[in-house]
Design a protein around this motif. Structure first.
Motif, PDB file in Angstrom:
ATOM      1  N   LEU A  59      29.500  56.407  27.755  1.00 48.82           N
ATOM      2  CA  LEU A  59      29.262  55.984  26.347  1.00 48.82           C
ATOM      3  C   LEU A  59      28.592  56.977  25.478  1.00 48.82           C
ATOM      4  O   LEU A  59      28.868  57.081  24.329  1.00 48.82           O
ATOM      5  CB  LEU A  59      28.530  54.735  26.615  1.00 48.82           C
ATOM      6  N   ARG A  60      27.682  57.775  26.061  1.00 49.63           N
ATOM      7  CA  ARG A  60      27.209  58.868  25.454  1.00 49.63           C
ATOM      8  C   ARG A  60      28.202  59.947  24.774  1.00 49.63           C
ATOM      9  O   ARG A  60      27.856  60.459  23.857  1.00 49.63           O
ATOM     10  CB  ARG A  60      25.887  59.663  26.134  1.00 49.63           C
ATOM     11  N   GLY A  61      29.122  60.274  25.869  1.00 46.51           N
ATOM     12  CA  GLY A  61      30.111  61.158  25.339  1.00 46.51           C
ATOM     13  C   GLY A  61      30.809  60.611  24.173  1.00 46.51           C
ATOM     14  O   GLY A  61      31.362  61.644  23.396  1.00 46.51           O
ATOM     15  N   ILE A  62      31.232  59.304  24.146  1.00 49.20           N
ATOM     16  CA  ILE A  62      31.868  58.776  22.982  1.00 49.20           C
ATOM     17  C   ILE A  62      30.852  58.778  21.702  1.00 49.20           C
ATOM     18  O   ILE A  62      31.721  59.179  20.824  1.00 49.20           O
ATOM     19  CB  ILE A  62      32.283  57.439  23.457  1.00 49.20           C
ATOM     20  N   LEU A  63      29.755  58.480  22.014  1.00 43.50           N
ATOM     21  CA  LEU A  63      28.830  58.440  20.796  1.00 43.50           C
ATOM     22  C   LEU A  63      28.668  59.521  20.237  1.00 43.50           C
ATOM     23  O   LEU A  63      28.278  59.888  18.800  1.00 43.50           O
ATOM     24  CB  LEU A  63      27.625  57.616  21.225  1.00 43.50           C
ATOM     25  N   GLY A  64      28.822  60.654  21.030  1.00 43.61           N
ATOM     26  CA  GLY A  64      28.573  62.032  20.404  1.00 43.61           C
ATOM     27  C   GLY A  64      29.820  62.785  19.909  1.00 43.61           C
ATOM     28  O   GLY A  64      29.794  63.710  19.286  1.00 43.61           O
ATOM     29  N   ASP A  65      30.851  61.953  19.927  1.00 44.43           N
ATOM     30  CA  ASP A  65      32.222  62.332  19.456  1.00 44.43           C
ATOM     31  C   ASP A  65      32.547  61.610  17.892  1.00 44.43           C
ATOM     32  O   ASP A  65      33.096  60.475  18.304  1.00 44.43           O
ATOM     33  CB  ASP A  65      33.096  62.269  20.366  1.00 44.43           C
ATOM     34  N   PRO A  66      32.246  62.195  16.900  1.00 40.97           N
ATOM     35  CA  PRO A  66      32.707  61.390  15.611  1.00 40.97           C
ATOM     36  C   PRO A  66      33.857  61.176  15.436  1.00 40.97           C
ATOM     37  O   PRO A  66      34.323  60.282  14.681  1.00 40.97           O
ATOM     38  CB  PRO A  66      31.867  62.295  14.667  1.00 40.97           C
ATOM     39  N   THR A  67      34.801  61.836  16.122  1.00 47.95           N
ATOM     40  CA  THR A  67      36.272  61.857  15.904  1.00 47.95           C
ATOM     41  C   THR A  67      36.772  60.499  16.512  1.00 47.95           C
ATOM     42  O   THR A  67      37.793  60.243  16.268  1.00 47.95           O
ATOM     43  CB  THR A  67      36.998  62.759  16.395  1.00 47.95           C
ATOM     44  N   GLY A  68      36.143  60.197  17.689  1.00 48.72           N
ATOM     45  CA  GLY A  68      36.534  58.957  18.384  1.00 48.72           C
ATOM     46  C   GLY A  68      37.689  59.356  19.355  1.00 48.72           C
ATOM     47  O   GLY A  68      38.071  58.574  20.126  1.00 48.72           O
ATOM     48  N   LEU A  69      38.068  60.468  19.369  1.00 42.52           N
ATOM     49  CA  LEU A  69      39.139  60.784  20.223  1.00 42.52           C
ATOM     50  C   LEU A  69      38.830  61.079  21.595  1.00 42.52           C
ATOM     51  O   LEU A  69      39.899  61.076  22.681  1.00 42.52           O
ATOM     52  CB  LEU A  69      39.733  62.244  19.755  1.00 42.52           C
ATOM     53  N   SER A  70      37.708  60.942  22.138  1.00 40.12           N
ATOM     54  CA  SER A  70      37.350  61.155  23.566  1.00 40.12           C
ATOM     55  C   SER A  70      37.031  59.802  24.338  1.00 40.12           C
ATOM     56  O   SER A  70      37.086  59.734  25.476  1.00 40.12           O
ATOM     57  CB  SER A  70      35.805  61.817  23.638  1.00 40.12           C
ATOM     58  N   VAL A  71      37.390  58.781  23.485  1.00 38.72           N
ATOM     59  CA  VAL A  71      37.214  57.464  24.035  1.00 38.72           C
ATOM     60  C   VAL A  71      38.260  57.166  25.392  1.00 38.72           C
ATOM     61  O   VAL A  71      37.849  56.976  26.526  1.00 38.72           O
ATOM     62  CB  VAL A  71      37.679  56.393  23.071  1.00 38.72           C
ATOM     63  N   PRO A  72      39.684  57.542  25.180  1.00 38.93           N
ATOM     64  CA  PRO A  72      40.445  57.460  26.531  1.00 38.93           C
ATOM     65  C   PRO A  72      39.878  58.438  27.576  1.00 38.93           C
ATOM     66  O   PRO A  72      40.094  58.165  28.792  1.00 38.93           O
ATOM     67  CB  PRO A  72      41.963  57.998  25.969  1.00 38.93           C
ATOM     68  N   TRP A  73      39.643  59.584  27.385  1.00 44.86           N
ATOM     69  CA  TRP A  73      39.189  60.725  28.147  1.00 44.86           C
ATOM     70  C   TRP A  73      37.886  60.068  28.993  1.00 44.86           C
ATOM     71  O   TRP A  73      37.803  60.246  30.220  1.00 44.86           O
ATOM     72  CB  TRP A  73      38.742  61.768  27.691  1.00 44.86           C
ATOM     73  N   ASN A  74      36.834  59.532  28.164  1.00 45.14           N
ATOM     74  CA  ASN A  74      35.659  59.023  28.860  1.00 45.14           C
ATOM     75  C   ASN A  74      35.798  57.775  29.776  1.00 45.14           C
ATOM     76  O   ASN A  74      35.386  57.372  30.913  1.00 45.14           O
ATOM     77  CB  ASN A  74      34.652  58.771  27.868  1.00 45.14           C
ATOM     78  N   ALA A  75      36.966  56.905  29.032  1.00 47.47           N
ATOM     79  CA  ALA A  75      37.355  55.643  30.039  1.00 47.47           C
ATOM     80  C   ALA A  75      37.915  56.079  31.497  1.00 47.47           C
ATOM     81  O   ALA A  75      37.540  55.680  32.487  1.00 47.47           O
ATOM     82  CB  ALA A  75      38.313  54.818  29.450  1.00 47.47           C
ATOM     83  N   ASP A  76      38.813  57.223  31.241  1.00 46.04           N
ATOM     84  CA  ASP A  76      39.319  57.740  32.668  1.00 46.04           C
ATOM     85  C   ASP A  76      38.281  58.577  33.368  1.00 46.04           C
ATOM     86  O   ASP A  76      38.205  58.284  34.682  1.00 46.04           O
ATOM     87  CB  ASP A  76      40.339  58.848  32.194  1.00 46.04           C
ATOM     88  N   TYR A  77      37.353  59.110  32.682  1.00 50.26           N
ATOM     89  CA  TYR A  77      36.478  59.949  33.651  1.00 50.26           C
ATOM     90  C   TYR A  77      35.337  58.723  34.468  1.00 50.26           C
ATOM     91  O   TYR A  77      35.130  58.846  35.249  1.00 50.26           O
ATOM     92  CB  TYR A  77      35.126  60.602  32.629  1.00 50.26           C
ATOM     93  N   LEU A  78      35.171  57.603  33.555  1.00 48.61           N
ATOM     94  CA  LEU A  78      34.416  56.602  34.249  1.00 48.61           C
ATOM     95  C   LEU A  78      35.099  56.156  35.444  1.00 48.61           C
ATOM     96  O   LEU A  78      34.335  55.828  36.498  1.00 48.61           O
ATOM     97  CB  LEU A  78      34.006  55.512  33.341  1.00 48.61           C
ATOM     98  N   ARG A  79      36.308  55.720  35.242  1.00 48.64           N
ATOM     99  CA  ARG A  79      36.997  55.323  36.573  1.00 48.64           C
ATOM    100  C   ARG A  79      37.056  56.131  37.507  1.00 48.64           C
ATOM    101  O   ARG A  79      37.023  55.814  38.965  1.00 48.64           O
ATOM    102  CB  ARG A  79      38.466  54.943  35.948  1.00 48.64           C
ATOM    103  N   LYS A  80      37.158  57.522  37.478  1.00 53.34           N
ATOM    104  CA  LYS A  80      37.130  58.516  38.232  1.00 53.34           C
ATOM    105  C   LYS A  80      35.896  58.578  39.088  1.00 53.34           C
ATOM    106  O   LYS A  80      35.783  58.715  40.307  1.00 53.34           O
ATOM    107  CB  LYS A  80      37.576  59.854  37.846  1.00 53.34           C
ATOM    108  N   MET A  81      34.755  58.416  38.410  1.00 53.62           N
ATOM    109  CA  MET A  81      33.386  58.542  38.975  1.00 53.62           C
ATOM    110  C   MET A  81      33.204  57.023  39.876  1.00 53.62           C
ATOM    111  O   MET A  81      32.482  57.044  40.968  1.00 53.62           O
ATOM    112  CB  MET A  81      32.259  58.583  38.049  1.00 53.62           C
TER     113      MET A  81
END
Length: 91
Positions: A49-71
């Motif tokens: 969530l911090r990764g997404i909130l720190g990205d004003p473009t919103g482009l990191s949402v899919p990447w962070n969801a994938d990262y979370l599932r991998k973790m």
């Protein structure tokens, strides 16, 4: 006015739910293990969530969801007995 949740956001919310919605422990001893697992998984959700909130473009949402599932895959909610729906232990 109700607008549908964009799919990348819905997917992220599903991943956060997967992180936090783990079976309840059967006993107090199981609760210690459950709580440690849940704390780890909650921290992974916070990092995403911090990764997404720190990205004003919103482009990191899919990447962070994938990262979370991998973790989460590295921290399955196992190692304790889960309570069944009646409050007893599942085998």
């Amino acid at each position: 006015m109700n607008a549908p949740i964009p799919e990348p956001i819905a997917d992220l919310l599903r991943a956060v739910t997967e992180a936090l919605d783990i079976p309840e422990p059967a006993t107090e001893d199981d609760a210690q293990i459950h709580n440690a697992i849940l704390a780890d998984r909650a921290m992974d959700a916070v990092v995403a969530l911090r990764g997404i909130l720190g990205d004003p473009t919103g482009l990191s949402v899919p990447w962070n969801a994938d990262y979370l599932r991998k973790m989460l895959a590295t921290k399955p909610p196992t190692g304790y007995r889960a309570a069944d729906s009646d409050g007893g232990a599942q085998s």
